[in-house]
Motif scaffolding. Structure first.
Motif, PDB file in Angstrom:
ATOM      1  N   ASN A   6      45.817  41.606  41.304  1.00 32.38           N
ATOM      2  CA  ASN A   6      45.988  40.220  40.846  1.00 32.38           C
ATOM      3  C   ASN A   6      44.747  39.351  41.086  1.00 32.38           C
ATOM      4  O   ASN A   6      44.739  38.174  40.746  1.00 32.38           O
ATOM      5  CB  ASN A   6      47.240  39.583  41.471  1.00 32.38           C
ATOM      6  N   GLY A   7      43.709  39.944  41.685  1.00 35.43           N
ATOM      7  CA  GLY A   7      42.450  39.229  41.857  1.00 35.43           C
ATOM      8  C   GLY A   7      42.346  38.393  43.118  1.00 35.43           C
ATOM      9  O   GLY A   7      41.303  37.805  43.378  1.00 35.43           O
ATOM     10  N   SER A   8      43.417  38.325  43.920  1.00 40.25           N
ATOM     11  CA  SER A   8      43.345  37.519  45.137  1.00 40.25           C
ATOM     12  C   SER A   8      42.512  38.209  46.221  1.00 40.25           C
ATOM     13  O   SER A   8      41.986  37.549  47.113  1.00 40.25           O
ATOM     14  CB  SER A   8      44.743  37.203  45.668  1.00 40.25           C
ATOM     15  N   LEU A   9      42.384  39.525  46.119  1.00 38.25           N
ATOM     16  CA  LEU A   9      41.579  40.298  47.056  1.00 38.25           C
ATOM     17  C   LEU A   9      40.462  40.975  46.268  1.00 38.25           C
ATOM     18  O   LEU A   9      40.700  41.884  45.481  1.00 38.25           O
ATOM     19  CB  LEU A   9      42.445  41.348  47.765  1.00 38.25           C
ATOM     20  N   ARG A  10      39.274  40.474  46.461  1.00 34.17           N
ATOM     21  CA  ARG A  10      38.111  40.980  45.745  1.00 34.17           C
ATOM     22  C   ARG A  10      37.337  41.872  46.699  1.00 34.17           C
ATOM     23  O   ARG A  10      37.225  41.558  47.880  1.00 34.17           O
ATOM     24  CB  ARG A  10      37.270  39.788  45.313  1.00 34.17           C
ATOM     25  N   GLY A  11      36.785  42.986  46.209  1.00 32.04           N
ATOM     26  CA  GLY A  11      36.053  43.845  47.126  1.00 32.04           C
ATOM     27  C   GLY A  11      35.079  44.778  46.457  1.00 32.04           C
ATOM     28  O   GLY A  11      35.082  44.959  45.233  1.00 32.04           O
ATOM     29  N   TYR A  12      34.251  45.359  47.301  1.00 30.29           N
ATOM     30  CA  TYR A  12      33.251  46.337  46.882  1.00 30.29           C
ATOM     31  C   TYR A  12      33.314  47.525  47.821  1.00 30.29           C
ATOM     32  O   TYR A  12      33.605  47.374  49.012  1.00 30.29           O
ATOM     33  CB  TYR A  12      31.850  45.722  46.915  1.00 30.29           C
ATOM     34  N   VAL A  13      33.034  48.700  47.281  1.00 29.06           N
ATOM     35  CA  VAL A  13      32.992  49.915  48.081  1.00 29.06           C
ATOM     36  C   VAL A  13      31.622  50.557  47.932  1.00 29.06           C
ATOM     37  O   VAL A  13      30.956  50.409  46.909  1.00 29.06           O
ATOM     38  CB  VAL A  13      34.097  50.925  47.684  1.00 29.06           C
ATOM     39  N   GLY A  14      31.233  51.259  48.987  1.00 29.31           N
ATOM     40  CA  GLY A  14      30.038  52.085  48.958  1.00 29.31           C
ATOM     41  C   GLY A  14      30.498  53.529  48.916  1.00 29.31           C
ATOM     42  O   GLY A  14      31.360  53.929  49.710  1.00 29.31           O
ATOM     43  N   VAL A  15      29.957  54.305  47.986  1.00 28.24           N
ATOM     44  CA  VAL A  15      30.381  55.693  47.798  1.00 28.24           C
ATOM     45  C   VAL A  15      29.178  56.608  47.964  1.00 28.24           C
ATOM     46  O   VAL A  15      28.116  56.369  47.388  1.00 28.24           O
ATOM     47  CB  VAL A  15      31.008  55.884  46.393  1.00 28.24           C
ATOM     48  N   SER A  16      29.355  57.659  48.759  1.00 29.64           N
ATOM     49  CA  SER A  16      28.325  58.674  48.939  1.00 29.64           C
ATOM     50  C   SER A  16      29.006  60.038  48.900  1.00 29.64           C
ATOM     51  O   SER A  16      30.046  60.229  49.543  1.00 29.64           O
ATOM     52  CB  SER A  16      27.600  58.480  50.268  1.00 29.64           C
ATOM     53  N   GLU A  17      28.427  60.946  48.157  1.00 31.93           N
ATOM     54  CA  GLU A  17      28.990  62.290  48.011  1.00 31.93           C
ATOM     55  C   GLU A  17      30.478  62.230  47.653  1.00 31.93           C
ATOM     56  O   GLU A  17      31.300  62.944  48.214  1.00 31.93           O
ATOM     57  CB  GLU A  17      28.739  63.107  49.279  1.00 31.93           C
ATOM     58  N   GLU A  18      30.809  61.334  46.727  1.00 38.42           N
ATOM     59  CA  GLU A  18      32.154  61.181  46.157  1.00 38.42           C
ATOM     60  C   GLU A  18      33.213  60.701  47.134  1.00 38.42           C
ATOM     61  O   GLU A  18      34.408  60.841  46.893  1.00 38.42           O
ATOM     62  CB  GLU A  18      32.592  62.473  45.473  1.00 38.42           C
ATOM     63  N   LYS A  19      32.796  60.112  48.279  1.00 39.59           N
ATOM     64  CA  LYS A  19      33.789  59.532  49.188  1.00 39.59           C
ATOM     65  C   LYS A  19      33.359  58.126  49.568  1.00 39.59           C
ATOM     66  O   LYS A  19      32.166  57.807  49.630  1.00 39.59           O
ATOM     67  CB  LYS A  19      33.993  60.403  50.432  1.00 39.59           C
ATOM     68  N   ILE A  20      34.359  57.294  49.807  1.00 36.52           N
ATOM     69  CA  ILE A  20      34.089  55.918  50.225  1.00 36.52           C
ATOM     70  C   ILE A  20      33.611  55.954  51.673  1.00 36.52           C
ATOM     71  O   ILE A  20      34.277  56.522  52.545  1.00 36.52           O
ATOM     72  CB  ILE A  20      35.343  55.035  50.064  1.00 36.52           C
ATOM     73  N   ILE A  21      32.444  55.364  51.906  1.00 30.35           N
ATOM     74  CA  ILE A  21      31.860  55.353  53.250  1.00 30.35           C
ATOM     75  C   ILE A  21      31.908  53.966  53.889  1.00 30.35           C
ATOM     76  O   ILE A  21      31.662  53.822  55.075  1.00 30.35           O
ATOM     77  CB  ILE A  21      30.407  55.863  53.209  1.00 30.35           C
ATOM     78  N   GLY A  22      32.215  52.962  53.074  1.00 30.37           N
ATOM     79  CA  GLY A  22      32.316  51.603  53.585  1.00 30.37           C
ATOM     80  C   GLY A  22      32.853  50.674  52.516  1.00 30.37           C
ATOM     81  O   GLY A  22      32.866  51.022  51.335  1.00 30.37           O
ATOM     82  N   TYR A  23      33.309  49.510  52.958  1.00 29.93           N
ATOM     83  CA  TYR A  23      33.816  48.518  52.011  1.00 29.93           C
ATOM     84  C   TYR A  23      33.795  47.134  52.610  1.00 29.93           C
ATOM     85  O   TYR A  23      33.711  46.964  53.818  1.00 29.93           O
ATOM     86  CB  TYR A  23      35.228  48.874  51.539  1.00 29.93           C
ATOM     87  N   CYS A  24      33.857  46.162  51.723  1.00 33.12           N
ATOM     88  CA  CYS A  24      33.953  44.763  52.123  1.00 33.12           C
ATOM     89  C   CYS A  24      34.914  44.077  51.152  1.00 33.12           C
ATOM     90  O   CYS A  24      34.786  44.237  49.937  1.00 33.12           O
ATOM     91  CB  CYS A  24      32.577  44.105  52.077  1.00 33.12           C
ATOM     92  N   PHE A  25      35.876  43.342  51.700  1.00 31.43           N
ATOM     93  CA  PHE A  25      36.853  42.621  50.895  1.00 31.43           C
ATOM     94  C   PHE A  25      36.933  41.173  51.346  1.00 31.43           C
ATOM     95  O   PHE A  25      36.728  40.866  52.524  1.00 31.43           O
ATOM     96  CB  PHE A  25      38.252  43.244  51.028  1.00 31.43           C
ATOM     97  N   GLY A  26      37.260  40.311  50.402  1.00 34.65           N
ATOM     98  CA  GLY A  26      37.414  38.907  50.707  1.00 34.65           C
ATOM     99  C   GLY A  26      38.568  38.287  49.936  1.00 34.65           C
ATOM    100  O   GLY A  26      39.004  38.812  48.911  1.00 34.65           O
ATOM    101  N   ASP A  27      39.043  37.173  50.460  1.00 38.20           N
ATOM    102  CA  ASP A  27      40.133  36.413  49.855  1.00 38.20           C
ATOM    103  C   ASP A  27      39.536  35.451  48.833  1.00 38.20           C
ATOM    104  O   ASP A  27      38.882  34.472  49.203  1.00 38.20           O
ATOM    105  CB  ASP A  27      40.879  35.658  50.953  1.00 38.20           C
ATOM    106  N   SER A  28      39.767  35.728  47.566  1.00 37.00           N
ATOM    107  CA  SER A  28      39.141  34.935  46.500  1.00 37.00           C
ATOM    108  C   SER A  28      39.747  33.541  46.358  1.00 37.00           C
ATOM    109  O   SER A  28      39.245  32.727  45.590  1.00 37.00           O
ATOM    110  CB  SER A  28      39.194  35.683  45.165  1.00 37.00           C
ATOM    111  N   GLU A  29      40.793  33.252  47.115  1.00 34.40           N
ATOM    112  CA  GLU A  29      41.377  31.910  47.075  1.00 34.40           C
ATOM    113  C   GLU A  29      40.799  31.001  48.161  1.00 34.40           C
ATOM    114  O   GLU A  29      40.789  29.784  48.006  1.00 34.40           O
ATOM    115  CB  GLU A  29      42.897  32.010  47.208  1.00 34.40           C
ATOM    116  N   THR A  30      40.299  31.600  49.259  1.00 34.45           N
ATOM    117  CA  THR A  30      39.812  30.788  50.379  1.00 34.45           C
ATOM    118  C   THR A  30      38.319  30.954  50.668  1.00 34.45           C
ATOM    119  O   THR A  30      37.735  30.107  51.343  1.00 34.45           O
ATOM    120  CB  THR A  30      40.568  31.137  51.679  1.00 34.45           C
ATOM    121  N   GLY A  31      37.736  32.074  50.235  1.00 32.76           N
ATOM    122  CA  GLY A  31      36.342  32.347  50.561  1.00 32.76           C
ATOM    123  C   GLY A  31      36.172  33.044  51.900  1.00 32.76           C
ATOM    124  O   GLY A  31      35.073  33.093  52.446  1.00 32.76           O
ATOM    125  N   GLU A  32      37.259  33.596  52.415  1.00 33.59           N
ATOM    126  CA  GLU A  32      37.184  34.323  53.684  1.00 33.59           C
ATOM    127  C   GLU A  32      36.798  35.776  53.437  1.00 33.59           C
ATOM    128  O   GLU A  32      37.391  36.456  52.596  1.00 33.59           O
ATOM    129  CB  GLU A  32      38.524  34.296  54.419  1.00 33.59           C
TER     130      GLU A  32
END
Length: 151
Positions: free
Chosen positions: A49-75
């Motif tokens: 629904n877009g309230s949780l926006r995020g990005y993932v880092g992928v290496s060798e076809e697996k997620i190695i890290g991520y960052c997510f934020g609340d798109s309604e508050t900027g947290e």
């Protein structure tokens, strides 16, 4: 080490939840996340629904890290990384993508909760990148830091 960065999708959620329990500091098991109301379904719904926006880092076809934020508050709600990928710029790259994303939404101030213990890795990490203490603490007794993206 090659890392591809991309926008997170609902299909990434299970892998992200599993990764959170493998972090060096501030690890949370699936059960601990559920106690906080963070479930596979709630995380997927937030991404969908877009309230949780995020990005993932992928290496060798697996997620190695991520960052997510609340798109309604900027947290920035979570930045998590597998220990073997620390000190390689992955966390900084993921956080920068969230900052840019939230700036594009019009946020002039972002915030996050961070350990107030100077021995914690996150304490120096965020401050080095320009995040500043507000002097306030959240319900988890984490210090609230704020950041003002450049326009």
């Amino acid at each position: 080490m090659e890392v591809e960065y991309r926008t997170a999708t609902p299909d990434d959620t299970a892998e992200c939840i599993a990764l959170r329990g493998k972090t060096r500091e501030n690890a949370f098991s699936i059960e601990q996340l559920e106690e906080l109301g963070i479930t596979l379904e709630s995380w997927q719904a937030g991404i969908s629904n877009g309230s949780l926006r995020g990005y993932v880092g992928v290496s060798e076809e697996k997620i190695i890290g991520y960052c997510f934020g609340d798109s309604e508050t900027g947290e920035i709600v979570v930045l998590a990384l597998l220990p073997e990928y620390e000190n390689k710029g992955v966390g900084k790259a993921l956080l920068n993508q969230m900052v840019e994303s939230f700036s594009s939404l019009g946020f002039e101030r972002l915030f996050l909760g961070c350990s107030s213990d100077p021995k914690a890795r996150s304490y120096g990490f965020y401050r080095h990148l320009g995040w500043r203490s507000t002097g306030l603490f959240d319900d988890a007794d984490d210090e609230i830091l704020e950041y003002f993206p450049k326009k």
